[in-house]
Scaffold this motif. Sequence first.
Motif, mmCIF file in Angstrom:
data_model
loop_
_atom_site.group_PDB
_atom_site.id
_atom_site.type_symbol
_atom_site.label_atom_id
_atom_site.label_comp_id
_atom_site.label_asym_id
_atom_site.label_seq_id
_atom_site.Cartn_x
_atom_site.Cartn_y
_atom_site.Cartn_z
ATOM 1 N N SER A 209 0.826 -1.210 0.000
ATOM 2 C CA SER A 209 0.000 0.000 0.000
ATOM 3 C C SER A 209 0.859 1.258 0.000
ATOM 4 C CB SER A 209 -0.921 0.019 1.233
ATOM 5 O OG SER A 209 -1.626 -1.170 1.378
ATOM 6 N N ASP A 236 -3.095 -3.395 2.323
ATOM 7 C CA ASP A 236 -3.724 -3.443 3.640
ATOM 8 C C ASP A 236 -4.471 -2.165 3.963
ATOM 9 O OD1 ASP A 236 -2.685 -5.957 3.918
ATOM 10 O OD2 ASP A 236 -1.135 -5.421 5.379
ATOM 11 N N ARG A 237 -4.396 -1.176 3.048
ATOM 12 C CA ARG A 237 -5.184 0.046 3.167
ATOM 13 C C ARG A 237 -5.387 0.621 1.773
ATOM 14 N NH1 ARG A 237 -1.901 4.995 3.779
ATOM 15 N NH2 ARG A 237 0.327 4.482 3.669
ATOM 16 N N TYR A 258 -7.083 -7.347 -0.914
ATOM 17 C CA TYR A 258 -6.844 -7.554 0.504
ATOM 18 C C TYR A 258 -6.767 -9.055 0.753
ATOM 19 C CZ TYR A 258 -7.913 -2.662 1.596
ATOM 20 O OH TYR A 258 -7.889 -1.290 1.674
ATOM 21 N N THR A 262 -8.253 -5.866 7.432
ATOM 22 C CA THR A 262 -7.427 -4.879 8.127
ATOM 23 C C THR A 262 -8.248 -3.678 8.580
ATOM 24 O OG1 THR A 262 -6.823 -3.948 5.974
ATOM 25 C CG2 THR A 262 -5.303 -5.548 6.942
ATOM 26 N N TYR A 268 -9.996 1.885 4.129
ATOM 27 C CA TYR A 268 -9.629 0.532 3.704
ATOM 28 C C TYR A 268 -10.388 0.147 2.431
ATOM 29 C CZ TYR A 268 -7.531 0.520 8.290
ATOM 30 O OH TYR A 268 -6.763 0.849 9.377
ATOM 31 N N SER A 302 -15.143 -3.552 12.366
ATOM 32 C CA SER A 302 -14.105 -4.501 11.987
ATOM 33 C C SER A 302 -13.648 -5.279 13.228
ATOM 34 C CB SER A 302 -12.926 -3.733 11.390
ATOM 35 O OG SER A 302 -11.868 -4.581 11.070
ATOM 36 N N GLN A 309 -16.030 0.011 3.363
ATOM 37 C CA GLN A 309 -14.936 -0.330 2.446
ATOM 38 C C GLN A 309 -15.526 -0.375 1.041
ATOM 39 O OE1 GLN A 309 -13.609 -4.430 1.647
ATOM 40 N NE2 GLN A 309 -11.595 -3.807 2.420
#
Length: 499
Positions: A209, A236-237, A258, A262, A268, A302, A309
């Motif tokens: 990322s 991861d983002r 992904y 995360t 995200y 989460s 997301q």
Amino acid sequence: MIRITATLLCLVLCLAGASIPTASAASRLTTASSTALTSCLQQEYLMRDTYQNIFAQYPTLTAFGTVMTGDVAMITTVKKVFAQYRITVPTDAEVSAAKTIAATVTSITNADAVAISLEQSTATLMTQLSRTTDNRDVANVVTLVKTTSLGSHTGTFAAEQTSASTPTTSTPTTPVVLASSTRPFPAPVTTHTVTVPASIDAAGSSDVSTALINFIRSVPDGSLINFPSAAIYRIDRAITLENRHNLIIDGHGCTLKYTAVTGTTEGYSLWDDLGGNSDIYVRNFVLIGSSPYPGVYTPGTSPTGGEWQHGFEIRSSRFEVSGCTISKVWGNGFELSTGASDVWIHDNHVISAGRQGVSVCSGTNVLVEHNAFDISGLSTFDIEPFLDSQSAINIIFRNNTAGTFGHRFFTIWVGLSGPTIDGVVVDGNTVTGASLSTNVANNTETRMTRITFTNNTGKETIAGWAVLYFTYVDGLTVTGNVQPLTSVLTNISDCTGVR
């Protein structure tokens, strides 16, 4: 036919996500199999390029957009076999041939016939290639291409051909002024081309990322950024864009994904437009979120819940997205929020979204067309301002296909008195696995203006209540829609100028 195409696209993407064996596999691919694999890929290039040329000339022929999206996914699958055997992926050598074939299309009436002929010749070639390969992986992908050509692709073109040639009865409809099928705004101007460096892990084994964000930040405005076609980038983002101008970001079918939960908030998402951008075009990516419940609305926090997301969060002007495949996002395929204006979302495939296919929280001059939305946890298309300062003005959602949804096909829900809702057009869409279930309402009784819902088709019934609800609209047009019924079609209250 659209449903079959979606099913095969899911199969293609599953195959594309297969793990890559060790380098020792290279010795097991013979010259004959390598030649067959290359011929298979070049034929997919030919079909994609041809349909892209035809679709650019005749944008009302939606079958070309649907099949072209499938070919992009298929190319990704074939390239994964090259990667599996550590063979260099050949470049597209069919650009000229594709232009020659596309030039044989002289009108809308013979376009689908040209496409069907190409699909049939593809199937013939795949039969020949299957006899020359001695490798199971190559044989499997060759068979998949053949099956898709003879099945969903030919069927999709044949259905459009029949529809185009069948005279329609004259049904009185209220004229609806729609945006032109040409570009709604100019393409970004680029003078510089760069490629994502090989130093960034493209095998999906580590989070890249930050590396991708920093690389994009280092590229000057006015650039075309090319991603390697066979790459798999683990993130991861979200990949973010802020205060950038005149960028074309071409994934060439590569994957951003992904591998774990995360986070499930906007940070995200897959692509997050932080604002201040203009003239941005993102195209040809496979985008995979982290939801273990694809297409299911799962509110909460989460790692067991969330709904924010997104595939794309858009907050800027003159922002275009095409050729992207989106799946397993907790939230929306596309979300438009404060700052979004002149947005064009076309020729994408949202396989699964936990919330909405497209959600317009705020936007002006938005065109969403020629996309496929297979499964949406709530609604396929949603307009839902959540601040008094937000509005939805000149929003067009047309010529898309939807599969199923958990709540509605189309919703406008306003719980505030400040937002302006004006000039919304929903036209020419098809729901293949559900009804046209629609709810247009304003909880504060603030008036909405110029809402048009025309020429849409639902395939399934809905029991117990009206299919289409409209309230508090001044200037409502509802006509030309096709929907099997077990109850009434419309429930219209406190609306004026109804046609």
